[in-house]
Scaffold this motif. Structure first.
Motif, mmCIF file in Angstrom:
data_model
loop_
_atom_site.group_PDB
_atom_site.id
_atom_site.type_symbol
_atom_site.label_atom_id
_atom_site.label_comp_id
_atom_site.label_asym_id
_atom_site.label_seq_id
_atom_site.Cartn_x
_atom_site.Cartn_y
_atom_site.Cartn_z
ATOM 1 N N ASN A 136 9.750 2.740 -2.878
ATOM 2 C CA ASN A 136 9.478 4.020 -2.199
ATOM 3 C C ASN A 136 8.179 4.680 -2.654
ATOM 4 O O ASN A 136 7.884 5.792 -2.236
ATOM 5 C CB ASN A 136 10.645 5.003 -2.366
ATOM 6 C CG ASN A 136 11.899 4.495 -1.692
ATOM 7 O OD1 ASN A 136 11.844 3.972 -0.577
ATOM 8 N ND2 ASN A 136 13.039 4.647 -2.369
ATOM 9 N N ARG A 137 7.404 4.001 -3.477
ATOM 10 C CA ARG A 137 6.104 4.539 -3.851
ATOM 11 C C ARG A 137 5.043 4.110 -2.836
ATOM 12 O O ARG A 137 5.248 3.196 -2.048
ATOM 13 C CB ARG A 137 5.696 4.048 -5.240
ATOM 14 C CG ARG A 137 6.422 4.740 -6.376
ATOM 15 C CD ARG A 137 5.804 4.356 -7.707
ATOM 16 N NE ARG A 137 6.106 2.980 -8.086
ATOM 17 C CZ ARG A 137 5.534 2.343 -9.106
ATOM 18 N NH1 ARG A 137 4.601 2.963 -9.838
ATOM 19 N NH2 ARG A 137 5.875 1.108 -9.400
ATOM 20 N N LYS A 138 3.909 4.769 -2.900
ATOM 21 C CA LYS A 138 2.740 4.390 -2.115
ATOM 22 C C LYS A 138 1.549 4.263 -3.052
ATOM 23 O O LYS A 138 1.354 5.096 -3.942
ATOM 24 C CB LYS A 138 2.461 5.415 -1.018
ATOM 25 C CG LYS A 138 3.562 5.473 0.042
ATOM 26 C CD LYS A 138 3.255 6.481 1.120
ATOM 27 C CE LYS A 138 4.354 6.487 2.186
ATOM 28 N NZ LYS A 138 4.099 7.500 3.243
ATOM 29 N N HIS A 139 0.766 3.214 -2.842
ATOM 30 C CA HIS A 139 -0.370 2.965 -3.718
ATOM 31 C C HIS A 139 -1.663 3.029 -2.917
ATOM 32 O O HIS A 139 -1.801 2.377 -1.882
ATOM 33 C CB HIS A 139 -0.236 1.583 -4.378
ATOM 34 C CG HIS A 139 -1.387 1.227 -5.259
ATOM 35 N ND1 HIS A 139 -1.584 1.809 -6.500
ATOM 36 C CD2 HIS A 139 -2.420 0.350 -5.082
ATOM 37 C CE1 HIS A 139 -2.673 1.313 -7.042
ATOM 38 N NE2 HIS A 139 -3.210 0.425 -6.199
ATOM 39 N N GLN A 140 -2.612 3.809 -3.400
ATOM 40 C CA GLN A 140 -3.908 3.970 -2.739
ATOM 41 C C GLN A 140 -4.933 3.040 -3.381
ATOM 42 O O GLN A 140 -4.952 2.871 -4.606
ATOM 43 C CB GLN A 140 -4.401 5.420 -2.885
ATOM 44 C CG GLN A 140 -3.402 6.481 -2.468
ATOM 45 C CD GLN A 140 -3.295 6.605 -0.962
ATOM 46 O OE1 GLN A 140 -4.208 6.224 -0.229
ATOM 47 N NE2 GLN A 140 -2.168 7.142 -0.494
ATOM 48 N N CYS A 141 -5.794 2.458 -2.566
ATOM 49 C CA CYS A 141 -6.823 1.583 -3.124
ATOM 50 C C CYS A 141 -8.009 1.497 -2.166
ATOM 51 O O CYS A 141 -7.928 1.880 -0.998
ATOM 52 C CB CYS A 141 -6.263 0.195 -3.407
ATOM 53 S SG CYS A 141 -5.590 -0.623 -1.949
ATOM 54 N N ASP A 142 -9.114 0.950 -2.693
ATOM 55 C CA ASP A 142 -10.341 0.796 -1.910
ATOM 56 C C ASP A 142 -10.498 -0.623 -1.354
ATOM 57 O O ASP A 142 -11.134 -0.812 -0.319
ATOM 58 C CB ASP A 142 -11.559 1.119 -2.785
ATOM 59 C CG ASP A 142 -11.484 2.524 -3.357
ATOM 60 O OD1 ASP A 142 -11.666 3.471 -2.585
ATOM 61 O OD2 ASP A 142 -11.234 2.651 -4.575
#
Length: 506
Positions: free
Chosen positions: A155-161
């Motif tokens: 249920n987490r969200k991970h931000q990345c480039d």
């Protein structure tokens, strides 16, 4: 300055190799403290995924150790690791060639992967780089501008480039209507469900006769199963057998030079037929005379007879149909790229099954064990599988095969091999990416990528910050089931990705 974040989805061989090479290139450029790398891997141990997390001693590598190094430009690194750890590896080496070229258990290779990852993960932290592992499944990816958001199973969200898609070998979901059936096993891996639910004395049916099926046979043999095993396959062809010491053929006909000559003289790419003609010339030159190509499939012989013959051929050093494809291993992918998409499809349709069994052979060690099952009357292989249906009344599987023949099976293991097309991949992530248009299925198989940079392509445009590697690229590339080849492509990927980062930071 905010960190540039790279997410690597998958902690198997490809994911680990990409992580290590990215760290090394960034550290050498002294930009490692400006970049963070996150590995997303659902298993508790990185390196111990579907392929190399097996516990079975009969699941061995199908490639010799001196081609299995995880480091770019060091294919022999694993064989050197075996020599350094001779006391540790013990019976995990199936030593039919010598320590530097031996075949080993896949679980030992998983130990090697984990050790390499642990070392470079700790080193990156010591050097001040932000690195992390998230133990969860990536379910979907959304893109907003140049940023990605990865939705995870916890249920987490991970931000990345940047995203490097390295999910490993995709399990085939080619019989989805059977997935909820009690005694159906959708893959030979992991073996725990098979061992927990199938009685030791039971007869067992296996879908397929390829290398995946060999793994299923070894699981049953290693764990004391006494019942009969019946393999049902489309063609009934088993992988051929690798010689102890495989000959490298000095090729004169099927060469990059000759294929390039077709390009420059005819102003087009070579055709599948032209490639096969060159192969025929090469094979007959190697064999010292004409080959009866109609007899090559040996359809008049049983699987047992073919295997006995192949073992004898392997002990004698192999034949043209084994040694020439082996000698092509460094050039075949470039040749494949020179075929147009429709010619690749023709090649797969006409020659794909023969290329697979001759290029991706089983080690002699396992071939002899399979032959033992045949000779003990415990194994049968049936061809021309037409249909599999579940009978609710009998609580089992009705198999239709051959020329109108039928059989009933209580237990069924799907060992048809990895999914080649996106639509048959049993992966919520891959199905989500396809539905959302972030990846595009290639007509030959897998997804579309730029083969020089490994950037994902959709609508004829590269996604500059989205990369993919491994078996999911099996259409545009050829040897994606080989670690050494994927490591080679990872080198290209990492050079391009770090070049983008260094360009942005300068």
């Amino acid at each position: 300055m905010s960190l540039t974040n790279i997410a690597i989805i998958g902690g198997g061989a490809c994911g680990i190799s990409a992580y290590i090479e990215l760290f090394l290139q960034l550290r050498i450029a002294s930009r490692h403290q400006e970049v963070g790398i996150t590995i997303i891997e659902e298993n508790e141990e990185v390196g111990k995924g579907l392929a190399f997390g097996t516990k079975e001693p009969g699941h061995i590598l199908n490639t010799q150790a001196d081609l299995m190094g995880i480091h770019f430009s060091e294919p022999e690194h694993f064989s050197e690791w075996l020599i350094r750890h001779e006391q540790r590896v013990g019976h995990e080496v199936v030593d039919n060639q010598g320590r530097d070229e031996a075949f080993t258990t896949r679980r030992l290779y998983g130990d090697y992967l984990k050790e390499q990852f642990d070392h470079y993960f700790a080193l990156a932290k010591e050097e001040g780089m932000q690195v992390d592992v998230i133990h969860a499944r990536a379910l979907s990816i959304t893109k907003s501008g140049e940023q990605f958001e990865i939705r995870l199973s916890d249920n987490r969200k991970h931000q990345c480039d940047f995203v490097v898609l390295a999910p490993g070998t995709p399990v085939a979901d080619n019989y989805p209507e059977l997935n909820d059936k009690e005694n159906y096993f959708g893959s030979p891996w992991p073996s725990d469900p098979i061992l927990a639910k199938i009685p030791k004395e039971a007869d067992v049916a296996v879908l397929g006769s390829s290398l995946s099926a060999i793994d299923a046979l070894m699981t049953l043999a290693d764990n004391g199963y006494t019942g009969k095993i019946r393999c049902y396959a489309l063609d009934g062809l088993m992988p051929r057998v690798q010689p102890d010491k495989q000959a490298v053929v000095e090729r004169n006909f099927i060469t990059l030079k000759n294929l390039h000559e077709i390009q420059r003289s005819k102003l087009r790419n070579p055709t599948a037929k032209e490639v096969f003609r060159l192969f025929i010339q090469e094979a007959e030159n190697y064999a010292g005379g004409k080959i009866d190509w109609k007899a090559v499939s040996r359809e008049d012989k049983s699987a047992q007879e073919r295997l006995d013959e192949d073992i004898a051929i392997a002990r004698d050093g192999g034949d043209a149909l084994i040694n020439i494809p082996y000698s092509l291993r460094y050039d075949s992918s470039e040749m494949w790229k020179w075929l147009d998409a429709d010619e690749k499809q023709k090649f797969k349709k006409w020659l794909g099954r023969f290329w697979a069994i001759n290029r991706h052979c089983m080690p002699l060690y396992n071939a002899e064990r399979v032959a033992g099952l045949f000779h003990d009357n415990r194994l049968e292989v049936f061809s021309h599988l037409e249909d599999v249906q579940y009978d609710d009344d009998q609580e089992g599987f009705c198999m239709k095969y051959g020329k109108g023949e039928e059989a009933f099976e209580k237990y069924l293991i799907n060992a048809t091999g990895p999914a080649s097309s996106v639509k048959t991949m049993k992966s919520e992530l891959m199905q989500s990416l396809a539905a959302d248009g972030l990846v595009e299925a290639d007509p030959v198989g897998g997804i579309k990528v730029n083969t020089e940079t490994m950037q994902v392509i959709t609508d004829n445009q590269v996604n500059p910050h989205f990369y993919a590697i491994g078996h999911i690229t099996n259409g545009v590339l050829l040897d994606v089931n080989a670690v050494w080849f994927n490591v080679k492509m990872i080198g290209k990927l990492c050079r391009h990705l770090t070049g983008q980062i260094l360009g942005r930071a300068s």
